[in-house]
Scaffold this active site. Structure first.
Site, PDB file in Angstrom:
ATOM      1  N   SER A 160       6.420   3.792  -3.415  1.00 41.41           N
ATOM      2  CA  SER A 160       4.994   3.917  -4.189  1.00 41.41           C
ATOM      3  C   SER A 160       4.448   2.845  -4.614  1.00 41.41           C
ATOM      4  O   SER A 160       5.054   1.748  -4.737  1.00 41.41           O
ATOM      5  CB  SER A 160       5.344   5.079  -5.393  1.00 41.41           C
ATOM      6  OG  SER A 160       6.201   4.294  -6.217  1.00 41.41           O
ATOM      7  N   ASN A 161       3.080   2.876  -4.845  1.00 44.79           N
ATOM      8  CA  ASN A 161       2.234   1.884  -5.237  1.00 44.79           C
ATOM      9  C   ASN A 161       3.005   1.196  -6.612  1.00 44.79           C
ATOM     10  O   ASN A 161       3.344   2.055  -7.448  1.00 44.79           O
ATOM     11  CB  ASN A 161       0.872   2.334  -5.697  1.00 44.79           C
ATOM     12  CG  ASN A 161      -0.058   1.290  -5.774  1.00 44.79           C
ATOM     13  OD1 ASN A 161      -0.352   0.870  -6.751  1.00 44.79           O
ATOM     14  ND2 ASN A 161      -0.807   0.756  -4.531  1.00 44.79           N
ATOM     15  N   SER A 162       2.553   0.009  -6.894  1.00 36.94           N
ATOM     16  CA  SER A 162       3.032  -0.696  -7.891  1.00 36.94           C
ATOM     17  C   SER A 162       2.433  -0.005  -9.379  1.00 36.94           C
ATOM     18  O   SER A 162       2.958  -0.047 -10.303  1.00 36.94           O
ATOM     19  CB  SER A 162       2.574  -1.959  -8.025  1.00 36.94           C
ATOM     20  OG  SER A 162       0.956  -2.343  -7.841  1.00 36.94           O
TER      21      SER A 162
END
Length: 513
Positions: free
Chosen positions: A191-193
């Site tokens: 998942s995105n940061s």
């Protein structure tokens, strides 16, 4: 500055932007400056007296532009695209001129109602289930947030407050502080940061769960984590899933994750920041399977919908959840029309109180382009990525790590991580292309995303020539021959094109020798 000077200044500014975008291919995508360059060029204090706008525009070109990374360049292939368009820019200018701060319906009814209409337009365009729409049969609705980061944080905070309310109603004697200390959330390690950051800001530990060999978070992995945490006395609260991960554009197993979350009273949010735009294409409708199980969903209009940053569409299946979680209703904020479904007070749907008239630039853009043109441009991006993939597969020095999907190609040098790192470094030294790396199961790979304001096949040819130039300088003759020989041996195994590959191989080896 009076209105006449403003007209002159504004016309010059529009000309500047138009000229910039018309000639953006002529600029190196990366700047040639060092940290602190601008500090050495600009004064350390505000000027004592007013300065002529013409001098300011000259300094823009002299001082600011040399330090720009050109995100709208078709040679920008890093991160993910952030688009703009002439209609969107005009909408942004008019929004700034109107100066609306639309935190409630009464602040400017048109600001609120146009946003409701735009969110219904967009939801229908990507075939979002009707339960998410303000015009649908349920209690759904959409709102424009600034970014996917904001949307995810809003989802986490809403999940937190809804869970605290639910547990408190079940166990009235349990202190809220104790409940909050036991909350835990889940996402994938792909998942995105901003998901991890959202957990920090929301004071909810988020477990980044491992994905499978295709970078997909599976239902059994989530269920195992939930069982472990319940056994430890924790309270599962939220799951942030991804449709289109940053690294590879992989999709989590949405149907399985959704069923598990619904069964366990866990808020289920789907982040489709990049991939969501492609759902307007019939050929990608299958990728939305399971979306009806989500409590909330978001995607960025500023990535591929030609709306300039910042603009993220977010929907809820039950608007009351977010309104209950965020409502602080001081007397000076109240008005006689509040609570009506066609007149939502969007201050209850977001982190900040104030909000801009973002719906205006969405309206301008969607009307100027129309459905057919948006779909045509999206399909072109897909085709351009596939074109690059085909070129990479013709050269045995390259390895396509992940097939082109939704405008993204993942590749590396067949020689391995170190040579791939050198390739990326050399490309950036030339400043003609900008790409970013990622790590796929221990492999250092390069991401190539189709970005820019108007990418064409010629831009893919340009990138391919850059790759060839750099690779020729870093891969030795013996290495090239060895890779070709290895490649032909592998291709012989059941490959219908074996004969062609042998001829091609012999010709290439002779050229190198």
């Amino acid at each position: 500055m009076n209105s006449e000077e403003f007209r002159e200044f504004g016309k010059a500014a529009i000309d500047f932007v138009a000229d910039y975008l018309d000639t953006i291919r002529d600029r190196p995508v990366l700047p040639s400056v060092e940290p602190g360059y601008l500090h050495d060029l600009l004064p350390t204090e505000i000027p004592d007296n007013s300065e002529d706008w013409k001098e300011i525009m000259k300094d823009l070109e002299r001082f600011v532009m040399p330090g720009m990374t050109h995100w709208q360049s078709p040679n920008f292939h890093a991160y993910y695209p952030t688009q703009t368009s002439f209609p969107s820019i005009v909408g942004e200018v008019i929004s700034a001129g109107l100066g609306v701060v639309g935190f409630s319906w009464i602040c400017s009814p048109a600001c609120t109602e146009l946003e409701v209409i735009m969110m219904n337009w967009l939801g229908k365009f990507i075939n979002l289930p009707e339960s998410f729409l303000n015009c649908g049969p349920g209690n759904g609705g959409g709102v424009i947030q600034g970014s996917a980061s904001e949307s995810i944080l809003v989802a986490i905070l809403t999940a937190r407050e809804q869970t605290v309310r639910r547990i408190k109603s079940q166990f009235p004697d349990m202190e809220e502080g104790v409940i909050r200390s036991k909350l835990v959330g889940y996402s994938s390690d792909q998942s995105n940061s901003c998901v991890e950051k959202g957990g920090i800001l929301g004071a909810i530990p988020l477990r980044l769960l491992p994905t499978d060999e295709n970078w997909v978070l599976r239902g059994e992995t989530l269920q195992k984590a939930i069982d472990e945490d319940i056994a430890r006395g924790l309270i599962p609260c939220v799951c942030i899933s991804t449709m289109g991960t940053t690294s590879t554009c992989a999709f989590d197993d949405i149907p399985a994750l959704g069923e598990i979350c619904n069964k366990n009273n866990i808020w289920f949010h789907i982040d489709a920041a990049y991939a969501g735009s492609f759902f307007c294409l019939p050929e990608y409708q299958h990728a939305m399977k399971g979306i009806e199980l989500a409590d909330s969903f978001n995607y960025n209009l500023h990535k591929l919908m030609h709306v300039n940053f910042d603009c993220c569409a977010m929907w809820f299946q039950n608007c009351d959840s977010v309104v209950q979680s965020f409502t602080v209703d001081r007397i000076y904020l109240q008005h006689q029309f509040q609570g009506q479904s066609l007149a939502p007070d969007y201050r209850h749907w977001q982190i900040s109180l104030g909000r801009r008239f973002r719906a205006l630039k969405v309206w301008f853009t969607l009307r100027s382009y129309g459905k057919a043109k948006i779909c045509e441009i999206l399909r072109r991006r897909i085709q351009l990525a596939e074109s690059l993939e085909q070129k990479l597969r013709t050269d045995p020095r390259f390895e396509v790590t992940y097939p082109a999907y939704m405008g993204l190609v993942i590749f590396r040098l067949a020689e391995g991580c170190e040579k791939t790192k050198i390739l990326l470094e050399k490309l950036h030294e030339r400043k003609n292309l900008y790409l970013t790396p990622t790590n796929c199961h221990g492999k250092f790979v390069i991401r190539f995303v189709i970005a820019g304001i108007d990418p064409q096949e010629g831009d893919i040819e340009f990138a391919w020539k850059e790759f060839q130039t750099v690779v020729n300088s870093i891969v030795t003759r013996d290495d090239q021959i060895s890779m070709m020989e290895t490649n032909i041996i592998e291709k012989k195994k059941g490959d219908e094109e074996t004969a062609w590959m042998e001829i091609s191989h012999d010709q290439n080896v002779e050229k190198i020798k």
